[in-house]
Design a protein around this motif. Sequence first.
Motif, PDB file in Angstrom:
ATOM      1  N   GLU A  25       7.043  16.888 -42.199  1.00 37.34           N
ATOM      2  CA  GLU A  25       6.481  16.712 -41.814  1.00 37.34           C
ATOM      3  C   GLU A  25       5.477  18.166 -41.208  1.00 37.34           C
ATOM      4  O   GLU A  25       4.070  18.564 -40.897  1.00 37.34           O
ATOM      5  N   GLN A  26       6.562  18.652 -40.344  1.00 31.20           N
ATOM      6  CA  GLN A  26       5.478  19.508 -39.661  1.00 31.20           C
ATOM      7  C   GLN A  26       5.430  21.301 -40.435  1.00 31.20           C
ATOM      8  O   GLN A  26       3.859  21.606 -40.178  1.00 31.20           O
ATOM      9  N   ILE A  31       4.427  23.457 -47.722  1.00 34.20           N
ATOM     10  CA  ILE A  31       5.180  23.447 -48.461  1.00 34.20           C
ATOM     11  C   ILE A  31       4.183  22.879 -49.743  1.00 34.20           C
ATOM     12  O   ILE A  31       4.166  23.391 -50.574  1.00 34.20           O
ATOM     13  N   ILE A  32       3.131  22.200 -49.372  1.00 37.08           N
ATOM     14  CA  ILE A  32       2.129  21.693 -50.921  1.00 37.08           C
ATOM     15  C   ILE A  32       1.866  23.278 -51.444  1.00 37.08           C
ATOM     16  O   ILE A  32       1.514  23.467 -52.459  1.00 37.08           O
ATOM     17  N   ASP A  55      -0.643  12.883 -42.482  1.00 36.17           N
ATOM     18  CA  ASP A  55      -0.199  13.288 -43.890  1.00 36.17           C
ATOM     19  C   ASP A  55      -1.267  13.172 -44.221  1.00 36.17           C
ATOM     20  O   ASP A  55      -1.129  14.212 -45.433  1.00 36.17           O
ATOM     21  N   LEU A  56      -2.000  12.267 -45.077  1.00 35.68           N
ATOM     22  CA  LEU A  56      -2.396  12.429 -46.232  1.00 35.68           C
ATOM     23  C   LEU A  56      -4.328  13.241 -45.841  1.00 35.68           C
ATOM     24  O   LEU A  56      -4.268  14.125 -46.708  1.00 35.68           O
TER      25      LEU A  56
END
Length: 171
Positions: A25-26, A31-32, A55-56
């Motif tokens: 998550e962090q 990564i995306i 996150d969205l």
Amino acid sequence: MGLTLIVDEHGLGFDGYGIGDALEEQNLATIIGWVIDELTEDRPRHLLGISGPDDLFVSIEAGADTFDCVSPSRVARNAAVYTWRGRHNITNARFRRDFAPIDPDCDCYTCANYTRAYLLHLFKSREILGAMLATIHNERFIIGLVDQIREAISGGRFDDLREHVSGRYYA
Ligand SMILES: [Zn+2]
């Protein structure tokens, strides 16, 4: 509807791309970003595995177009509900005599017809209806949030909405 294979410059040949796994998550945006840099811009990028509202915002800013995740229904089955003022566990004793809907700002079937106290009763009684009603609410919350994000992007207010939503949700 079948999958049409079109070979793009990367030779992958898909109509769209799925991005997902156990993403940290962090490091979600990083990564995306790495993955999206390798993909063509003319195909949708689908992200699997978001959890909270933040996150969205992070994923959309990084370039993800569509989403799916078990999280809204999975947490609902454990009595956790999203509201515009944060995530709550509906079995908390403070809801025992609370006759308001889960979220007064929500237009879902659950919020139109049931109270926090009744949801607490259903979960304490191990009635499956509790999980069903909480799932309806959580799914509506996420859909409503994405609708708002889409409108904000069109109106050039993405950062303002993010600050507003995060300020209330994570306060
Ligand atoms: Zn609702």
